[in-house]
Each structure stands twice: as structure tokens, then as C-alpha cells.
Scaffold this active site. Structure first.
Site, mmCIF file in Angstrom:
data_model
loop_
_atom_site.group_PDB
_atom_site.id
_atom_site.type_symbol
_atom_site.label_atom_id
_atom_site.label_comp_id
_atom_site.label_asym_id
_atom_site.label_seq_id
_atom_site.Cartn_x
_atom_site.Cartn_y
_atom_site.Cartn_z
ATOM 1 N N ARG A 163 -3.388 7.238 11.243
ATOM 2 C CA ARG A 163 -2.672 6.728 12.456
ATOM 3 C C ARG A 163 -1.299 6.331 12.332
ATOM 4 N NH1 ARG A 163 -7.250 8.315 13.872
ATOM 5 N NH2 ARG A 163 -8.576 7.316 15.521
ATOM 6 N N SER A 235 -10.000 3.138 20.631
ATOM 7 C CA SER A 235 -9.980 2.109 19.509
ATOM 8 C C SER A 235 -8.946 1.138 19.829
ATOM 9 C CB SER A 235 -9.892 2.919 18.120
ATOM 10 O OG SER A 235 -10.986 3.599 17.966
ATOM 11 N N GLU A 338 -4.462 -0.930 16.463
ATOM 12 C CA GLU A 338 -4.247 0.144 16.662
ATOM 13 C C GLU A 338 -3.119 0.716 17.887
ATOM 14 O OE1 GLU A 338 -5.256 5.005 17.026
ATOM 15 O OE2 GLU A 338 -6.170 3.181 18.212
HETATM 16 N N1 EPU Z 1 -20.325 0.733 14.243
HETATM 17 C C1 EPU Z 1 -21.326 -0.386 14.107
HETATM 18 N N2 EPU Z 1 -21.378 -0.862 15.505
HETATM 19 C C2 EPU Z 1 -20.851 -0.108 16.741
HETATM 20 C C3 EPU Z 1 -20.377 1.152 16.429
HETATM 21 C C4 EPU Z 1 -19.961 1.459 14.927
HETATM 22 O O1 EPU Z 1 -21.593 -1.129 13.531
HETATM 23 O O2 EPU Z 1 -21.274 -0.271 17.780
HETATM 24 C C5 EPU Z 1 -19.990 1.274 12.795
HETATM 25 C C6 EPU Z 1 -21.271 2.286 12.168
HETATM 26 O O3 EPU Z 1 -21.409 1.748 10.821
HETATM 27 C C7 EPU Z 1 -20.327 3.622 12.212
HETATM 28 C C8 EPU Z 1 -19.056 3.062 11.934
HETATM 29 O O4 EPU Z 1 -18.736 1.807 12.699
HETATM 30 O O5 EPU Z 1 -20.846 4.413 11.592
HETATM 31 C C9 EPU Z 1 -18.081 3.703 12.465
HETATM 32 O O6 EPU Z 1 -18.153 4.318 13.987
HETATM 33 P P1 EPU Z 1 -17.445 5.330 14.854
HETATM 34 O O7 EPU Z 1 -18.090 6.717 14.032
HETATM 35 O O8 EPU Z 1 -17.834 5.297 16.166
HETATM 36 O O9 EPU Z 1 -16.039 5.470 14.450
HETATM 37 P P2 EPU Z 1 -15.064 4.256 14.352
HETATM 38 O O10 EPU Z 1 -14.642 4.297 12.988
HETATM 39 O O11 EPU Z 1 -15.262 2.982 15.123
HETATM 40 C C10 EPU Z 1 -13.011 5.692 14.427
HETATM 41 C C11 EPU Z 1 -11.621 6.181 15.171
HETATM 42 C C12 EPU Z 1 -12.037 6.759 16.479
HETATM 43 C C13 EPU Z 1 -12.676 8.179 16.366
HETATM 44 C C14 EPU Z 1 -14.178 7.798 15.509
HETATM 45 C C15 EPU Z 1 -14.687 9.052 14.898
HETATM 46 C C16 EPU Z 1 -10.076 4.568 14.482
HETATM 47 C C17 EPU Z 1 -9.389 3.117 14.937
HETATM 48 N N3 EPU Z 1 -10.934 4.978 15.332
HETATM 49 O O12 EPU Z 1 -13.678 4.854 15.017
HETATM 50 O O13 EPU Z 1 -10.793 7.153 17.150
HETATM 51 O O14 EPU Z 1 -13.214 8.665 17.600
HETATM 52 O O15 EPU Z 1 -13.739 7.111 14.044
HETATM 53 O O16 EPU Z 1 -13.890 9.739 14.072
HETATM 54 O O17 EPU Z 1 -10.129 5.073 13.439
HETATM 55 C C18 EPU Z 1 -9.190 6.034 18.610
HETATM 56 O O18 EPU Z 1 -8.576 6.027 17.867
HETATM 57 O O19 EPU Z 1 -8.933 5.593 20.085
HETATM 58 C C19 EPU Z 1 -10.490 6.669 18.454
HETATM 59 C C20 EPU Z 1 -11.491 6.335 19.476
#
Ligand code: EPU
Length: 342
Positions: A163, A235, A338
Site C-alpha cells: 500500500r 480497509s 491505511e
Molecule cells: N479476519 C478475522 N475476522 C474478520 C475478518 C477477517 O479474524 O471478521 C481475519 C481472518 O483470519 C482472515 C484475515 O483476517 O483470514 C484476512 O481477512 P481478509 O481476507 O478479509 O483480508 P484483510 O487482511 O482483512 C486485506 C486488504 C483488503 C483486501 C483483502 C483481500 C489491507 C489493509 N486490506 O484485508 O483491501 O480486499 O486483504 O486481499 O491490506 C482495502 O485496502 O480497502 C481492502 C479492502
């Protein structure tokens, strides 16, 4: 053409739906328009925006906001299996992704449905489901505000990271991205490493980039708020990267609470262990937590939402402080937003 508006309401110009305004809003359609702007004559400071999908306005903007309407999409020809496509900075990023997928071109499909415009995507290095914009960017064309000339940055010069980029750090404010050259591939190349996507296909293989686009769109619609209904900027926090020792301490905290079998989600990176901020926020009991008109989104706690549509910047900022303090207190991890605050 260049359009200049004064005292412009920005409510529809930021996906958070903050009711703020700016002293001056300048929108331009072409490079010639950009070259003919006299920045010194505009109300200061001058800041360039995209679709406002990754911004938190913390109040009215006293100066000028610039916005690009350079929207072309130009296929630049074939090199063996590769197709190069130049896209104007003001084009909607997802229109480019849709275009690529519909023509059977691989590379951008995992980035489906991310709100925002192409210029901001190249500044922010947007990413999702194991792919980042920097993976498919060949070069970025910019207007240098200081030298008043066009400059080209090759991918390596953009210094893409999680990012972040040169344009967000040292180059901030000086370079205005005018177009981005992307590399797509005709060769079958689905990227299914990310758990959610892999399980969406359940052992099958996608036949076409549109299959992946559909799977990604379904996941995003299930997890993330619909920008047309609920204000947010996606995010709100970055996923922190910590040392192995620190991660071991977090595992201890989790085990003390939930028993020896608890698994803390994490990803090893060259910089350290990346722990999902969403997991930590949920563990702090803040999933769905409401503070005034703002809330931690109940389906994905990494997102802060303008729950009622009436939240003011102070509401979002108060909730941000609350989340940061809770995670710091419980896990000793400092979360960083972010979303850019301006
Ligand atoms: N998780 C939880 N509880 C929840 C949701 C998620 O514990 O309610 C944990 C789970 O372990 C899950 C992990 O968080 O496996 C990752 O969750 P998710 O796949 O939803 O991804 P994220 O890390 O929360 C990042 C990006 C998103 C992107 C997703 C998918 C950042 C800051 N965010 O989110 O990007 O869509 O991965 O690749 O890196 C954005 O930047 O606006 C955005 C939405």
C-alpha cells in the site's frame, strides 16, 4: 477543458460521505489543460484527489483540490503473449479491470471491484487477493509540478511496497500521475494463492478471467459494505508486520484466552510476520462496535463505516483512536491507518 468551482461541497466526492467542502475544486480533461494551470494562483494548499475512496477528510479543505478527467484506455499492441494497455489516470480502475477480463486478458482480475481511479491505484499500490497494482504496472507517466514537464517512472522507480510507493513518500505532492501503462497476459495465468479465492473454486480451475472476477466480486460483496449504501473507505487500517518474538507473545495471549489449540492467522513476509488487523480488532471485542454515528463494520472489522450517514470526521477519528488504543493495550501492536487523512 478545465472546470473551476469555489466553495464546493465534497459529500459526494468522498466515499466516507463526510459533509465537508473545499475552497476551490479544479477538474481537467487533458494534459494541455494541466500544463496551462497556474498552480501559484490557486488557493493553497493544492492537493490531488481521485475518487475519494481512500480518504478521510478531517475537516473542510482550505485550499484547492485537483481532479483528473483524463480517462482514455489505449491498447498499445502485442508482445508475444503480452498486451500493454495505457490508461488515463482519471479512468475508473474497475472499468479497466472489467475491460481486461472481458477480453480474456489475465493479470487484473483479482483486483475486481476495488473502488477508485487509475492514478490513485498507482499511488496507493492497491491490492487484493494476492495481487497488487504494482505487479501489472510497467510504467507511470507524470506531470512534474516543479519542473513543469512530463516524467516517466519505470516500475522499479515507483518503489512499490504494501500500500505504498515513491508517489506516496518522497515524490508526494510533486508528481501528478497522468496515465499508467499496464501489462496483461493472454496466457492462462490465474492467481489463486489467497485462501478465499482458492476455496471459492473448490479444487476446480477458472477457465476465464471473468470467472475469477465473479468469485472476487462475490467475496467483496459479502464482506465489504456497498459504497452506494454505507459510507466507508475500505480497509481503514494496514495489516501490521511484527517480529517473530512479538508474534509469539500474541500467540501466548490468544492461548491464555482460548486454550492451547487456538491458531492465530498470520503470513510470513521478508519484513516479518503479518498479522491481520481484522483478527486483532475482533479479539478486542470491537467487531460491530458503535461509537456515535460511526461503527466498526460487523462483517469485516478492518473497515470503519459511516453507519448512519451522519457521522462527522470527529466521530470517525474518535473510533479510530478507540480501536488503536484497544489493540495496543491487548497485543502491544500499533495499528496505522491505511486511509489517508487530509
Ligand atoms: N479476519 C478475522 N475476522 C474478520 C475478518 C477477517 O479474524 O471478521 C481475519 C481472518 O483470519 C482472515 C484475515 O483476517 O483470514 C484476512 O481477512 P481478509 O481476507 O478479509 O483480508 P484483510 O487482511 O482483512 C486485506 C486488504 C483488503 C483486501 C483483502 C483481500 C489491507 C489493509 N486490506 O484485508 O483491501 O480486499 O486483504 O486481499 O491490506 C482495502 O485496502 O480497502 C481492502 C479492502
Amino acid at each position: 477543458m478545465t472546470r473551476i468551482e469555489t466553495h464546493k461541497d465534497l459529500t459526494r466526492r468522498n466515499t466516507f460521505g463526510m459533509k465537508v467542502s473545499c475552497a476551490c475544486f479544479v477538474e481537467y480533461d487533458s494534459l494541455e489543460d494541466l500544463f496551462s494551470l497556474d498552480f501559484g494562483e490557486l488557493p493553497q494548499p493544492v492537493f490531488h484527489v481521485g475518487a475519494g475512496s481512500n480518504l478521510l477528510f478531517t475537516g473542510d479543505w482550505p485550499g484547492t483540490l485537483l481532479h483528473s478527467c483524463i480517462k482514455f484506455l489505449r491498447p498499445m499492441g502485442l508482445e508475444e503473449d503480452e498486451v500493454l494497455v495505457e490508461v488515463g489516470a482519471g479512468a475508473v480502475f474497475d472499468s479497466f479491470v472489467e475491460w481486461a477480463c472481458s477480453r480474456g486478458l489475465w493479470g487484473a482480475e483479482n483486483l475486481s471491484l476495488i473502488p477508485g481511479e487509475v492514478g490513485a491505484a498507482a499511488v496507493q499500490n492497491i491490492g487484493a487477493y494476492g495481487v497488487e497494482a504494482g505487479d501489472i504496472i510497467v510504467r507511470v507517466n507524470c506531470f512534474d509540478r516543479e519542473a513543469r514537464e512530463m516524467v516517466t517512472f519505470e516500475n522499479a522507480d515507483c518503489r512499490y511496497g504494501y500500500r505504498t510507493s515513491f508517489f506516496k513518500e518522497e515524490g508526494k505532492g510533486r508528481y501528478i500521475i497522468t496515465s499508467v501503462l499496464f501489462r496483461l497476459s493472454r496466457k492462462y495465468n490465474p492467481r489463486l494463492e489467497y485462501g478465499n479465492i482458492r476455496s471459492a473454486f473448490d479444487g476446480r480451475q477458472p477457465m476465464h478471467p471473468d470467472d475469477v472476477r465473479k468469485a472476487v466480486s462475490d467475496i467483496r460483496k459479502a464482506k465489504l459494505p456497498d459504497p452506494a449504501e454505507t459510507g466507508s473507505a475500505g480497509s481503514f487500517f494496514k495489516n501490521p508486520v511484527i517480529s517473530a518474538e512479538h508474534f509469539a507473545r500474541i500467540e501466548e495471549v490468544a492461548r491464555a484466552e482460548s486454550g492451547p489449540d487456538v491458531r492465530v492467522p498470520h503470513f510470513d513476509t521478508p519484513e516479518g510476520v503479518k498479522v491481520p488487523a481484522a483478527w486483532m480488532i475482533e479479539r478486542c471485542g470491537l467487531k460491530g462496535f458503535r461509537l456515535g454515528d460511526a461503527a466498526v463494520y460487523e462483517k469485516q472489522p478492518l473497515v470503519i463505516v459511516n453507519l448512519t450517514g451522519k457521522a462527522a470526521p470527529e466521530d470517525i477519528l474518535a473510533l479510530e483512536r478507540k480501536v488503536i488504543a484497544a489493540v495496543k493495550d491487548k497485543f502491544g501492536v500499533e495499528l496505522h491507518p491505511e486511509v489517508e487523512h487530509i
